[in-house]
Scaffold this active site. Structure first.
Site, PDB file in Angstrom:
ATOM      1  N   TYR A   5      -3.115   0.120   9.810  1.00 33.20           N
ATOM      2  CA  TYR A   5      -3.001  -0.636   8.686  1.00 33.20           C
ATOM      3  C   TYR A   5      -1.693  -0.007   8.051  1.00 33.20           C
ATOM      4  O   TYR A   5      -1.227  -1.096   7.505  1.00 33.20           O
ATOM      5  CB  TYR A   5      -4.119   0.358   7.827  1.00 33.20           C
ATOM      6  CG  TYR A   5      -4.069  -0.084   6.486  1.00 33.20           C
ATOM      7  CD1 TYR A   5      -3.776   0.885   5.306  1.00 33.20           C
ATOM      8  CD2 TYR A   5      -4.954  -1.035   6.033  1.00 33.20           C
ATOM      9  CE1 TYR A   5      -3.732   0.525   4.138  1.00 33.20           C
ATOM     10  CE2 TYR A   5      -4.982  -1.195   4.644  1.00 33.20           C
ATOM     11  CZ  TYR A   5      -4.307  -0.420   3.833  1.00 33.20           C
ATOM     12  OH  TYR A   5      -4.231  -0.635   2.370  1.00 33.20           O
ATOM     13  N   SER A  44       0.786  -1.123   0.071  1.00 34.04           N
ATOM     14  CA  SER A  44      -0.053  -0.115  -0.089  1.00 34.04           C
ATOM     15  C   SER A  44       0.747   1.246   0.018  1.00 34.04           C
ATOM     16  O   SER A  44       2.092   1.173   0.160  1.00 34.04           O
ATOM     17  CB  SER A  44      -0.796  -0.061   1.224  1.00 34.04           C
ATOM     18  OG  SER A  44      -1.263   1.162   1.508  1.00 34.04           O
TER      19      SER A  44
HETATM   20  P1  NAP Z   1     -12.196  -4.849  -0.244  1.00 36.14           P
HETATM   21  O1  NAP Z   1     -12.736  -4.330  -1.461  1.00 36.14           O
HETATM   22  O2  NAP Z   1     -12.464  -4.402   1.172  1.00 36.14           O
HETATM   23  O3  NAP Z   1     -11.876  -6.496  -0.147  1.00 36.14           O
HETATM   24  C1  NAP Z   1     -11.265  -7.115   0.576  1.00 36.14           C
HETATM   25  C2  NAP Z   1     -11.349  -8.627   0.395  1.00 36.14           C
HETATM   26  O4  NAP Z   1     -10.711  -9.232   1.615  1.00 36.14           O
HETATM   27  C3  NAP Z   1     -12.903  -8.918   0.695  1.00 36.14           C
HETATM   28  O5  NAP Z   1     -12.955 -10.209  -0.533  1.00 36.14           O
HETATM   29  C4  NAP Z   1     -12.981  -9.541   1.943  1.00 36.14           C
HETATM   30  O6  NAP Z   1     -14.112 -10.574   1.904  1.00 36.14           O
HETATM   31  C5  NAP Z   1     -11.629 -10.209   2.159  1.00 36.14           C
HETATM   32  N1  NAP Z   1     -11.186 -10.666   3.592  1.00 36.14           N
HETATM   33  C6  NAP Z   1     -11.154  -9.505   4.331  1.00 36.14           C
HETATM   34  N2  NAP Z   1     -10.833 -10.060   5.650  1.00 36.14           N
HETATM   35  C7  NAP Z   1     -10.403 -11.430   5.358  1.00 36.14           C
HETATM   36  C8  NAP Z   1     -10.129 -12.458   6.389  1.00 36.14           C
HETATM   37  N3  NAP Z   1      -9.902 -12.556   7.460  1.00 36.14           N
HETATM   38  N4  NAP Z   1      -9.923 -13.680   5.642  1.00 36.14           N
HETATM   39  C9  NAP Z   1     -10.410 -13.997   4.222  1.00 36.14           C
HETATM   40  N5  NAP Z   1     -10.906 -12.772   3.508  1.00 36.14           N
HETATM   41  C10 NAP Z   1     -10.926 -11.617   4.130  1.00 36.14           C
HETATM   42  O7  NAP Z   1     -10.364  -4.364  -0.121  1.00 36.14           O
HETATM   43  P2  NAP Z   1      -9.821  -3.960  -1.586  1.00 36.14           P
HETATM   44  O8  NAP Z   1      -9.633  -2.604  -1.830  1.00 36.14           O
HETATM   45  O9  NAP Z   1     -10.037  -4.754  -2.889  1.00 36.14           O
HETATM   46  O10 NAP Z   1      -8.469  -4.149  -1.004  1.00 36.14           O
HETATM   47  C11 NAP Z   1      -7.717  -5.609  -1.182  1.00 36.14           C
HETATM   48  C12 NAP Z   1      -6.269  -5.450  -0.841  1.00 36.14           C
HETATM   49  O11 NAP Z   1      -5.508  -4.342  -1.421  1.00 36.14           O
HETATM   50  C13 NAP Z   1      -6.116  -5.262   0.690  1.00 36.14           C
HETATM   51  O12 NAP Z   1      -5.030  -5.863   1.195  1.00 36.14           O
HETATM   52  C14 NAP Z   1      -6.092  -3.661   0.863  1.00 36.14           C
HETATM   53  O13 NAP Z   1      -5.179  -3.364   1.988  1.00 36.14           O
HETATM   54  C15 NAP Z   1      -5.063  -3.520  -0.326  1.00 36.14           C
HETATM   55  N6  NAP Z   1      -5.086  -2.028  -1.089  1.00 36.14           N
HETATM   56  C16 NAP Z   1      -6.216  -1.639  -1.478  1.00 36.14           C
HETATM   57  C17 NAP Z   1      -6.077  -0.197  -1.949  1.00 36.14           C
HETATM   58  C18 NAP Z   1      -7.420   0.477  -2.419  1.00 36.14           C
HETATM   59  O14 NAP Z   1      -7.096   1.769  -2.686  1.00 36.14           O
HETATM   60  N7  NAP Z   1      -8.576   0.003  -2.339  1.00 36.14           N
HETATM   61  C19 NAP Z   1      -4.744   0.357  -2.086  1.00 36.14           C
HETATM   62  C20 NAP Z   1      -3.552  -0.305  -1.630  1.00 36.14           C
HETATM   63  C21 NAP Z   1      -3.939  -1.673  -1.092  1.00 36.14           C
HETATM   64  P3  NAP Z   1     -14.975 -11.152   3.053  1.00 36.14           P
HETATM   65  O15 NAP Z   1     -15.325  -9.871   3.869  1.00 36.14           O
HETATM   66  O16 NAP Z   1     -15.982 -11.689   2.342  1.00 36.14           O
HETATM   67  O17 NAP Z   1     -13.930 -11.845   3.981  1.00 36.14           O
HETATM   68  C1  GCO Z   2      -6.787   5.260   3.228  1.00 30.41           C
HETATM   69  C2  GCO Z   2      -7.083   4.381   2.226  1.00 30.41           C
HETATM   70  C3  GCO Z   2      -5.661   3.765   1.815  1.00 30.41           C
HETATM   71  C4  GCO Z   2      -5.748   2.933   0.479  1.00 30.41           C
HETATM   72  C5  GCO Z   2      -4.552   2.366   0.269  1.00 30.41           C
HETATM   73  C6  GCO Z   2      -3.560   3.345  -0.199  1.00 30.41           C
HETATM   74  O1  GCO Z   2      -7.761   5.200   4.034  1.00 30.41           O
HETATM   75  O2  GCO Z   2      -5.835   6.025   3.268  1.00 30.41           O
HETATM   76  O3  GCO Z   2      -7.751   3.299   2.455  1.00 30.41           O
HETATM   77  O4  GCO Z   2      -4.905   3.211   2.700  1.00 30.41           O
HETATM   78  O5  GCO Z   2      -6.479   1.780   0.858  1.00 30.41           O
HETATM   79  O6  GCO Z   2      -3.831   1.644   0.999  1.00 30.41           O
HETATM   80  O7  GCO Z   2      -2.431   2.690  -1.029  1.00 30.41           O
END
Ligand code: NAP
Ligand code: GCO
Length: 267
Positions: free
Chosen positions: A160, A147
């Site tokens: 986080y 992230s």
């Molecule tokens: P999201 O839309 O909230 O999806 C998260 C997924 O993780 C869901 O499928 C959820 O399904 C599953 N999950 C959560 N806790 C779990 C557990 N204990 N066991 C199994 N499954 C679990 O998140 P996203 O935005 O797609 O992010 C996915 C990854 O990318 C995360 O690691 C997040 O930190 C990272 N990320 C996101 C962003 C962003 O801007 N969106 C940027 C950087 C990094 P269930 O709730 O059904 O379990």
């Molecule tokens: C926040 C956001 C970010 C993104 C991502 C950025 O609250 O700042 O959720 O943390 O999820 O991790 O790379």
């Protein structure tokens, strides 16, 4: 050999955690498009059922498993089932993650621990579950989803950021310890991506005005937009394929340039 063939994942088994929707779903779709057989997990039956239908709609015969990535026993059983049904895991994407946006002094220890457990400890559990088989079979790929918060802090995301900072170093340590077995462990560091996790940061107010954080992120991003899950597909195929066999311990930031940019100056 034509170098483009190095991007093929034909005959590979990929497990993407938390891939019922969001970034995980897009990464699984990308790996399937390169030829991989797909396994994914989540915690909620309703998410699993909808995801199976969504994958099928895209012509992907994904196998879905209900498994909490923090539960080492359940993870072991899931890996056994995947190995029986699809074959040994060649590619592991540690994508499952949560965020809690709470000022640190108001966050409980349990809330802090829950985020660390899912966003960091689970990646250790998952990697530990697949590495022995990867060693036996001559190699494998592990991709952790880091992230911006692997590098930067901001208000309300102390747990986080701590987890994602730790995940960066876990990535480098797995690369260091298992590179000799032809296991490459890298990470993708997405910028701000439009998914359910960031929906609260993009919600418009009753008058339709943009969320202040939405405008803030656009001003902090040279690309002047939020990322989409499609932006992560190519990087995922690269890090899952032979094309990255000499890339190890790398955090590939897919952020539109945020980390390179101080932010739009006074106009
Ligand atoms: P999201 O839309 O909230 O999806 C998260 C997924 O993780 C869901 O499928 C959820 O399904 C599953 N999950 C959560 N806790 C779990 C557990 N204990 N066991 C199994 N499954 C679990 O998140 P996203 O935005 O797609 O992010 C996915 C990854 O990318 C995360 O690691 C997040 O930190 C990272 N990320 C996101 C962003 C962003 O801007 N969106 C940027 C950087 C990094 P269930 O709730 O059904 O379990
Ligand atoms: C926040 C956001 C970010 C993104 C991502 C950025 O609250 O700042 O959720 O943390 O999820 O991790 O790379």
């Amino acid at each position: 050999m034509n170098p483009i063939e190095n991007f093929s994942l034909k005959g590979k088994v990929a497990l993407v955690t938390g891939a019922a929707y969001g970034i995980g779903f897009a990464i699984a779709e990308a790996l399937a498009s390169a030829g991989a057989k797909i396994a994914f997990n989540c915690r909620r039956k309703e998410h699993l059922d909808k995801a199976l239908a969504d994958y099928a709609e895209k012509g992907i015969d994904a196998k879905g498993y209900l498994c909490d990535v923090t539960d080492e026993q359940a993870v072991g059983k899931m890996i056994e089932s995947i190995t029986e049904e699809l074959g040994a895991v060649d590619i592991l994407v540690n994508n499952a993650g949560i965020i809690k946006r709470i000022p640190m002094h108001e966050m409980s220890v349990d809330e802090f621990r829950e985020v660390i457990d899912i966003d960091l400890t689970a990646a250790f559990i998952m990697a530990k579950a697949v590495i022995p088989s990867m060693i036996e079979r001559g190699g494998g790929k592990i991709i952790n989803i880091c992230s911006m918060m692997s590098e930067l802090g901001r208000e309300t995301v102390s747990a986080y950021a701590s987890a994602k900072g730790g995940l960066k170093m876990l990535t480098r340590n797995i690369a260091s310890e298992y590179g000799r077995y032809n296991i490459q462990c890298n990470a993708i560091g997405p910028g701000y991506i439009a998914t359910p996790q960031t929906a609260p940061l993009r919600e418009r107010d009753a008058e339709g005005n943009r969320h202040p954080f939405d405008s803030f992120i656009v001003a902090k991003t040279p690309a002047e937009r939020w990322g989409t899950t499609d932006d992560l597909m190519g990087p995922a195929i690269f890090l899952a394929s032979r094309a990255s066999d000499f890339v190890n311990g790398h955090i590939l930031y897919v952020d539109g340039g945020i980390l390179a940019y101080i932010g739009r100056g006074p106009q």
